[in-house]
Design an enzyme around this catalytic site. Structure first.
Site, PDB file in Angstrom:
ATOM      1  N   ASN A   1     -31.563  28.153 -60.437  1.00  0.00           N
ATOM      2  CA  ASN A   1     -32.026  27.313 -61.550  1.00  0.00           C
ATOM      3  C   ASN A   1     -31.059  26.149 -61.756  1.00  0.00           C
ATOM      4  OD1 ASN A   1     -30.211  29.333 -62.471  1.00  0.00           O
ATOM      5  ND2 ASN A   1     -30.900  29.133 -64.576  1.00  0.00           N
TER       6      ASN A   1
ATOM      7  N   GLU B   1     -30.285  23.274 -64.539  1.00  0.00           N
ATOM      8  CA  GLU B   1     -30.572  22.823 -65.905  1.00  0.00           C
ATOM      9  C   GLU B   1     -30.188  21.358 -66.078  1.00  0.00           C
ATOM     10  OE1 GLU B   1     -28.756  25.751 -68.493  1.00  0.00           O
ATOM     11  OE2 GLU B   1     -30.315  27.198 -67.977  1.00  0.00           O
TER      12      GLU B   1
ATOM     13  N   CYS C   1     -36.553  26.025 -62.535  1.00  0.00           N
ATOM     14  CA  CYS C   1     -36.255  27.444 -62.318  1.00  0.00           C
ATOM     15  C   CYS C   1     -35.910  27.714 -60.851  1.00  0.00           C
ATOM     16  CB  CYS C   1     -37.456  28.300 -62.696  1.00  0.00           C
ATOM     17  SG  CYS C   1     -37.870  28.245 -64.439  1.00  0.00           S
TER      18      CYS C   1
ATOM     19  N   CYS D   1     -41.276  32.924 -65.175  1.00  0.00           N
ATOM     20  CA  CYS D   1     -41.959  32.252 -66.291  1.00  0.00           C
ATOM     21  C   CYS D   1     -43.369  31.835 -65.849  1.00  0.00           C
ATOM     22  CB  CYS D   1     -41.156  31.044 -66.760  1.00  0.00           C
ATOM     23  SG  CYS D   1     -41.283  29.614 -65.667  1.00  0.00           S
TER      24      CYS D   1
ATOM     25  N   GLU E   1     -37.096  29.980 -58.818  1.00  0.00           N
ATOM     26  CA  GLU E   1     -38.261  30.212 -57.952  1.00  0.00           C
ATOM     27  C   GLU E   1     -38.818  28.889 -57.451  1.00  0.00           C
ATOM     28  OE1 GLU E   1     -37.602  31.289 -60.965  1.00  0.00           O
ATOM     29  OE2 GLU E   1     -38.716  33.088 -61.492  1.00  0.00           O
TER      30      GLU E   1
ATOM     31  N   CYS F   1     -43.642  29.083 -63.178  1.00  0.00           N
ATOM     32  CA  CYS F   1     -43.305  29.557 -61.823  1.00  0.00           C
ATOM     33  C   CYS F   1     -44.430  30.405 -61.240  1.00  0.00           C
ATOM     34  CB  CYS F   1     -41.993  30.336 -61.831  1.00  0.00           C
ATOM     35  SG  CYS F   1     -40.582  29.243 -62.027  1.00  0.00           S
TER      36      CYS F   1
HETATM   37  N1  THU Z   1     -35.327  30.655 -65.386  1.00  0.00           N
HETATM   38  C1  THU Z   1     -35.573  30.741 -64.040  1.00  0.00           C
HETATM   39  O1  THU Z   1     -34.808  30.209 -63.234  1.00  0.00           O
HETATM   40  N2  THU Z   1     -36.681  31.401 -63.631  1.00  0.00           N
HETATM   41  C2  THU Z   1     -37.599  31.961 -64.482  1.00  0.00           C
HETATM   42  O2  THU Z   1     -38.668  32.353 -64.046  1.00  0.00           O
HETATM   43  C3  THU Z   1     -37.261  32.113 -65.895  1.00  0.00           C
HETATM   44  C4  THU Z   1     -36.183  31.225 -66.396  1.00  0.00           C
HETATM   45  C5  THU Z   1     -34.149  29.900 -65.854  1.00  0.00           C
HETATM   46  C6  THU Z   1     -34.485  28.642 -66.588  1.00  0.00           C
HETATM   47  C7  THU Z   1     -33.243  28.446 -67.428  1.00  0.00           C
HETATM   48  O3  THU Z   1     -32.291  27.743 -66.664  1.00  0.00           O
HETATM   49  C8  THU Z   1     -32.720  29.854 -67.682  1.00  0.00           C
HETATM   50  O4  THU Z   1     -33.405  30.697 -66.747  1.00  0.00           O
HETATM   51  C9  THU Z   1     -32.959  30.359 -69.084  1.00  0.00           C
HETATM   52  O5  THU Z   1     -34.277  30.210 -69.443  1.00  0.00           O
END
Ligand code: THU
EC number: 3.5.4.5
Length: 131
Positions: free
Chosen positions: A46, A48, A57, A90, A59, A93
């Protein structure tokens, strides 16, 4: 069907990818490892952003990397988050994965692995008519 050895490799690669997570805001690192039909593995973490909504994310990072290398057929993805229990992908994704059909999804927790599929996670996904 995924062989035990393939599962173990994917899990290791997802854990390795998690170490590259850029998550200074949530402090929730996520790693993913995506196995292509021809046996290659693409990793994603991920990423940010100060403008929180731009976060990508793990995935989606892995899928974008694979597609950028000309791969669009997948057998499995392993996902590891930063909590004890398995981290389910999420909604965004799920839709992003469903674009490339149904494949195995391994959700890795500390003491538990959930094995599911993309279509199980997202029934009735959005599709353009005829695609
Ligand atoms: N996140 C993912 O990388 N994949 C997901 O399917 C759920 C959330 C990340 C996004 C963000 O950087 C952190 O998790 C908290 O939400």
């Amino acid at each position: 069907m995924l062989k035990e050895m393939e599962k173990r490799t994917l899990i290791e690669k997802a854990l390795e990818a998690k170490r590259n997570s850029y998550s200074p805001y949530s402090k929730f690192a996520v790693g993913a490892a995506l196995l292509t039909e021809d046996g290659e593995i693409f990793q994603g973490a991920n990423v940010e952003n100060a403008s929180i909504g731009l976060t990508i994310c793990a995935e989606r990072s892995a899928i974008v990397s694979a597609v950028s290398h000309g791969k669009t057929k997948f057998r499995a993805i392993a996902i590891v988050g930063s909590q004890k229990s398995p981290t389910p992908p999420c909604g965004a994704c799920r839709q992003f994965m469903a674009e490339f059909g149904d494949f195995t999804v391994l959700l890795i927790g500390e003491n538990e692995i959930l094995e599911t599929t993309v279509f199980e996670l997202l029934p009735l996904q959005f599709n353009l008519e005829g695609e």
